[in-house]
Design a protein around this motif. Structure first.
Motif, PDB file in Angstrom:
ATOM      1  N   LYS A  21       9.476  35.751  17.015  1.00  0.00           N
ATOM      2  CA  LYS A  21       8.636  35.542  18.250  1.00  0.00           C
ATOM      3  C   LYS A  21       7.704  34.435  17.990  1.00  0.00           C
ATOM      4  CE  LYS A  21       7.993  40.471  19.787  1.00  0.00           C
ATOM      5  NZ  LYS A  21       7.376  41.353  19.557  1.00  0.00           N
ATOM      6  N   GLY A  22       7.168  33.910  16.742  1.00  0.00           N
ATOM      7  CA  GLY A  22       6.420  32.784  16.420  1.00  0.00           C
ATOM      8  C   GLY A  22       7.390  31.492  16.927  1.00  0.00           C
ATOM      9  N   VAL A  23       8.593  31.310  16.503  1.00  0.00           N
ATOM     10  CA  VAL A  23       9.223  30.275  16.900  1.00  0.00           C
ATOM     11  C   VAL A  23       9.474  30.196  18.369  1.00  0.00           C
ATOM     12  CG1 VAL A  23      11.709  29.509  16.674  1.00  0.00           C
ATOM     13  CG2 VAL A  23      10.581  30.484  14.660  1.00  0.00           C
ATOM     14  N   LEU A  25       7.136  31.205  20.432  1.00  0.00           N
ATOM     15  CA  LEU A  25       5.861  30.520  21.016  1.00  0.00           C
ATOM     16  C   LEU A  25       5.627  29.314  20.741  1.00  0.00           C
ATOM     17  CD1 LEU A  25       3.977  34.028  20.685  1.00  0.00           C
ATOM     18  CD2 LEU A  25       4.698  32.906  22.995  1.00  0.00           C
ATOM     19  N   SER A  26       6.177  28.753  19.565  1.00  0.00           N
ATOM     20  CA  SER A  26       5.831  27.300  19.150  1.00  0.00           C
ATOM     21  C   SER A  26       6.542  26.479  20.017  1.00  0.00           C
ATOM     22  CB  SER A  26       6.385  27.089  17.588  1.00  0.00           C
ATOM     23  OG  SER A  26       5.666  27.944  16.862  1.00  0.00           O
ATOM     24  N   PRO A  29       4.931  28.042  24.805  1.00  0.00           N
ATOM     25  CA  PRO A  29       3.692  28.715  24.600  1.00  0.00           C
ATOM     26  C   PRO A  29       3.540  29.747  25.604  1.00  0.00           C
ATOM     27  CG  PRO A  29       3.200  26.515  24.072  1.00  0.00           C
ATOM     28  CD  PRO A  29       4.705  26.455  24.698  1.00  0.00           C
ATOM     29  N   GLU A  30       4.034  29.515  26.808  1.00  0.00           N
ATOM     30  CA  GLU A  30       3.923  30.344  28.002  1.00  0.00           C
ATOM     31  C   GLU A  30       5.045  31.486  27.865  1.00  0.00           C
ATOM     32  OE1 GLU A  30       1.709  29.732  30.195  1.00  0.00           O
ATOM     33  OE2 GLU A  30       1.150  27.823  28.891  1.00  0.00           O
TER      34      GLU A  30
END
Lengths: 268, 268, 268
Positions: A21-23, A25-26, A29-30
């Protein structure tokens, strides 16, 4: 709006899901990231293949569905991106997309080979983070699927040999339990149209179901149409025949296992 | 902002939760969907009834709380929509809202009958997807609750017979364990005001707690106010008396079960 | 964009996690809240300390990481806020940040003491809701970290005594299993650079691994580089040596436990 769903065998005890999930959203971001389940038993491609068909149509068109059940991670198995019915799918080419590819008209399938989109260095043990997440994020931002890699023919994607229901020489419809849900409901591979074909003009109430040595009479319309703690047959929310126990757990009651046969006949 | 919370007994191994979220997002792409828990034991209305009161006030006004613990799905039980304290609730009319309805001033309750808002065809086994999700999404978009169906009186909603703490003829306060959390803390139905009523002007340190054959002296203010691996009584974060074990699991230590009695007295 | 991640030992059966999210969203409606895991065994600081280092760098700068593994809640242990590499961390001062503080250049550490930011009344049993959530929400909205409380020196933060890999007098590299993931992969505290130091110019294929009475030859590059159901050594996605079983569960195969030794040598 850009939605990304996740179906994995990662479990929820480690940081694998969060890292993916971090990747995402990086890069986007939406993105709204929705967990379907991470509890597929490790490497259980059959369960994953069946479950995909149940949820995806309930998401808006444009949703990106990531399927990361990938025992061959780091080998030379391909990763596929599929567009169908306005939805996008990313999955290993290991058969996990079998029901999807068999049921739907596929618009495009590509082999994901555009390494410029990957996270570098690409590990050989965690493609969920290094390949699926960045590519899925790009799809959710609207990148053209054909940028991901070369198109292939749907027939060239790997298929699992999923057992299909069939009619016995005695005219019975024979299927199998392909899943057990949290409530202990035993979900079969027999869909409502197969039951209709068996019944023709007869009532569903004349159907008889044989499973694990028990006989159930009549197709119920809801879980409360048997006495408490009695078994019943019902077409579940996703359109498949399931065996349930009113107020209880049918799997335990029947001592049922994945793969157990169910036979359906018209009461004579 | 539109927040939708989910409290269910769906578990996390199937696609049920994800499917509900897909429907919500199809109707309200702006919704933020927050999982409370999906681990209510199947059909455990009492546990769900107690848990609702603990979290909802910590969300912003306007939040839509969906409670899908619904053993009677597909029967003729009603579905209720409730507005109270600026929050909205959707739940089956099976008693799961008992603590909410008893504790708060209810603004409006309606029976959800406006089938135009449902997903069609409405299955009889998965109202979470076909009724709760689309109606909850509409509430999160600001639809007037009275459009959902006819108003009913709060007294006409089904109630569970939840056991309440009482004073024994010896002047003891008698309650029961109504939940056990992940840490093994045994949560009772005795709230802080009941303890204050018992103590009057006496110190909380003079309280004595009898539970599962053990006696605990004094009310602690935090989990570390007993020796390691010793039991203690404390008012937990949600305002209810609980029995904990410093650094350990009180349920296992006490061999406690839901429903076990706790007796509180002033040390003589 | 404002992302808040959650790493806790709250489990997923209670309303604790949902309540924390409600408070965050009440203060910062724009926050995206991402679960890392809530399945840290109750109060297992070592596991939490190792896991933090694996995920946080994959989130965008500015992310607020809340670490709520807090056996000392309500005692006089401090709560720390840390800024490093553009990321923010909130955690109890109980050693759970050990690997983070040891590995990275820390920009700022403050002791969180500005009670005006807390939720009142502050319970002594649920600081996740009353302290972490509101302070984390403020950080995600961009509040200056130094408003939270007085700066302290990184050396003054509590450290766990985590066992480090070392070289034996026979020149073996000796490490330990520090985690087991959902697949049964046994993750050690030996990172790739330690293996390189051991090998110097030798090939990774000359490495030998002794663990739980088994000997594994050669470092594999992916999970499929052993025969099915055979063990292998591989550097996992987060850069640490792990022992896996191709198509199976290495923990069960080895009967391995957290803390078990692994010895790595160059084949003579």
């Amino acid at each position: 709006m850009s939605i990304v769903t996740l179906l994995t065998d990662f479990g929820i005890q480690d940081a694998y899901v969060g890292t993916v999930k971090g990747v995402v959203l990086s890069i986007n971001p939406e993105a709204k990231i929705i967990d379907i389940t991470h509890q597929i038993e490790p490497q259980n491609l059959v369960r994953a293949a069946y479950i995909i068909s149940s949820y995806y149509k309930y998401f808006p068109a444009g949703t990106v569905h990531m399927i990361i059940v990938d025992p061959g991670v780091g080998s030379d198995r391909a990763i596929l991106a599929v567009k169908t019915m306005g939805h996008f799918f990313l999955a290993p080419d290991n058969g996990v997309l079998t029901t999807l590819l068999d049921e739907d008209d596929i618009d495009v399938i590509v082999r994901v080979e555009n390494t410029r989109l990957f996270l570098h260095p690409v590990s050989r043990t965690f493609h969920g983070r290094d390949v699926f997440a960045p590519v899925g994020a790009q799809l959710s931002k609207g990148i053209d699927i054909e940028i991901l890699g070369p198109k292939i023919n749907s027939k060239d994607a790997l298929r699992l040999q999923l057992e299909k229901p069939h009619f016995s020489k005695h005219g019975e419809l024979v299927g199998a339990i392909v899943g057990v849900d949290r409530f202990g409901n035993c979900i079969t591979n027999i869909d409502e149209s197969a039951l209709e074909a068996l019944c023709r003009k007869d009532s569903f109430m004349r159907l008889e179901f044989d499973i694990c040595g028990k006989r159930i009479k009549g197709l119920s319309r809801s879980y409360d149409q048997a006495k408490p703690q009695h078994p019943l047959a019902v077409v579940g929310g996703f359109g498949y025949l399931e065996i349930a126990l009113n107020g209880g757990n049918a799997k335990n009651y029947l001592n049922a296992q994945i793969g157990d046969r169910i036979r359906v006949a018209i009461k004579s």
